[in-house]
Enzyme design. Structure first.
Site, PDB file in Angstrom:
ATOM      1  CD  GLU A 135      -2.849   1.298   0.751  1.00 27.23           C
ATOM      2  OE1 GLU A 135      -2.651   1.535  -0.498  1.00 27.23           O
ATOM      3  OE2 GLU A 135      -4.029   1.192   0.891  1.00 27.23           O
ATOM      4  CG  ASP A 136      -0.891   4.893  -1.417  1.00 25.51           C
ATOM      5  OD1 ASP A 136      -1.623   4.260  -0.704  1.00 25.51           O
ATOM      6  OD2 ASP A 136      -1.347   5.565  -2.468  1.00 25.51           O
ATOM      7  CG  ASP A 146      -5.678   8.888   5.833  1.00 24.21           C
ATOM      8  OD1 ASP A 146      -5.086   9.638   6.387  1.00 24.21           O
ATOM      9  OD2 ASP A 146      -6.906   9.195   5.541  1.00 24.21           O
ATOM     10  CG  ASP A 163      -3.745  10.923  -6.280  1.00 27.93           C
ATOM     11  OD1 ASP A 163      -3.817   9.987  -5.290  1.00 27.93           O
ATOM     12  OD2 ASP A 163      -4.990  11.181  -6.790  1.00 27.93           O
TER      13      ASP A 163
HETATM   14  P1  IMP Z   1      -7.518   5.143   4.224  1.00 30.58           P
HETATM   15  O1  IMP Z   1      -8.392   6.250   4.682  1.00 30.58           O
HETATM   16  O2  IMP Z   1      -6.586   4.375   4.886  1.00 30.58           O
HETATM   17  O3  IMP Z   1      -8.729   4.008   3.658  1.00 30.58           O
HETATM   18  O4  IMP Z   1      -6.616   5.454   2.876  1.00 30.58           O
HETATM   19  C1  IMP Z   1      -7.390   5.171   1.638  1.00 30.58           C
HETATM   20  C2  IMP Z   1      -6.446   5.669   0.587  1.00 30.58           C
HETATM   21  O5  IMP Z   1      -6.545   7.207   0.521  1.00 30.58           O
HETATM   22  C3  IMP Z   1      -4.838   5.481   0.492  1.00 30.58           C
HETATM   23  O6  IMP Z   1      -4.585   4.229   0.229  1.00 30.58           O
HETATM   24  C4  IMP Z   1      -4.355   6.461  -0.450  1.00 30.58           C
HETATM   25  O7  IMP Z   1      -4.364   6.100  -1.691  1.00 30.58           O
HETATM   26  C5  IMP Z   1      -5.389   7.829  -0.121  1.00 30.58           C
HETATM   27  N1  IMP Z   1      -4.686   8.707   0.797  1.00 30.58           N
HETATM   28  C6  IMP Z   1      -4.772   8.626   2.201  1.00 30.58           C
HETATM   29  N2  IMP Z   1      -4.400   9.611   2.822  1.00 30.58           N
HETATM   30  C7  IMP Z   1      -3.566  10.286   1.734  1.00 30.58           C
HETATM   31  C8  IMP Z   1      -2.388  11.244   1.443  1.00 30.58           C
HETATM   32  O8  IMP Z   1      -1.932  11.952   2.551  1.00 30.58           O
HETATM   33  N3  IMP Z   1      -1.991  11.409   0.393  1.00 30.58           N
HETATM   34  C9  IMP Z   1      -2.329  10.896  -0.721  1.00 30.58           C
HETATM   35  N4  IMP Z   1      -3.273  10.058  -0.732  1.00 30.58           N
HETATM   36  C10 IMP Z   1      -3.755   9.513   0.587  1.00 30.58           C
HETATM   37 MG    MG Z   2      -3.859   3.615  -1.710  1.00 33.22          MG
END
Ligand code: IMP
Ligand code: MG
Length: 180
Positions: free
Chosen positions: A104-105, A108, A164
């Site tokens: 994963e990148d 969050d 992004d």
């Molecule tokens: P989640 O909130 O953990 O489900 O994150 C979902 C997705 O949102 C991550 O895999 C990223 O692709 C994107 N994301 C969350 N935070 C950031 C950020 O700070 N910059 C860019 N993409 C983000």
């Molecule tokens: Mg992602």
């Protein structure tokens, strides 16, 4: 040449350089190789954000390795997650009885990964672990904790190295953030 659109966002300082990231990929690749101790592994990258990190990481994993990709997104266009995860491109490999490592990148809220972990377990993976380039623990609303983390970041909107904002900045060869 097409008309140039004026840039409205300001890119912040460099948080992590390419060489720092490549070095971290070597460390984590060695750790993953040791932890899986000769067993085969399936790396599943989350498109599009994880591709740059996955390319670095996979070169440092010395195991019998297959790769695949998934596209999962939470509904909504805002920078905060809405909580409903849609899988719009599925994994094609058979996952039954496989060791799965989600690449994963950034973690969050953890909503996306929670759903993906459940889903890969439904597909009968033997185990499901997570390796994320970045971890933003301040924003977590689930019990998800990545098993392998490149770097921890503060509560900023991160861009570059695959990440992004509105589909831009993925090509930056370093990790930065948008000035709040
Ligand atoms: P989640 O909130 O953990 O489900 O994150 C979902 C997705 O949102 C991550 O895999 C990223 O692709 C994107 N994301 C969350 N935070 C950031 C950020 O700070 N910059 C860019 N993409 C983000
Ligand atoms: Mg992602």
């Amino acid at each position: 040449m097409c008309d140039v659109v004026k840039e409205e966002n300001t890119i912040g300082k460099i948080l992590f350089t390419e060489s720092q990231i490549v070095e971290r990929a070597k460390e984590l690749g060695a750790q993953i190789t040791a932890d899986f101790a000769g067993e085969p592994i399936v790396l599943i990258g989350t498109l599009k954000g994880a591709i740059v990190w996955m390319a670095d990481l996979m070169k440092n994993i010395n195991l019998d390795t297959e790769i695949d990709f998934v596209v999962a997104s939470s509904y909504g266009k805002s920078t905060t997650t809405s909580g409903i995860v849609k899988i719009s491109k599925d994994v094609e490999l058979d996952l039954e009885n496989k060791n799965v490592l989600i690449v994963e990148d950034i973690v969050d809220s953890g909503v996306t990964l929670k759903r993906l972990m459940e889903y890969f377990k439904e597909r009968k993976a033997k185990c499901v672990k997570i390796c994320s380039l970045l971890d933003k623990p301040a924003r977590r609303i689930t019990d998800i904790n990545p098993d392998y983390v490149g770097f921890e970041v503060e509560d900023l909107f991160i861009i570059g190295y695959g990440l992004d904002y509105d589909q831009k900045y993925r090509n930056l060869p370093y990790i930065s953030y948008l000035e709040p």
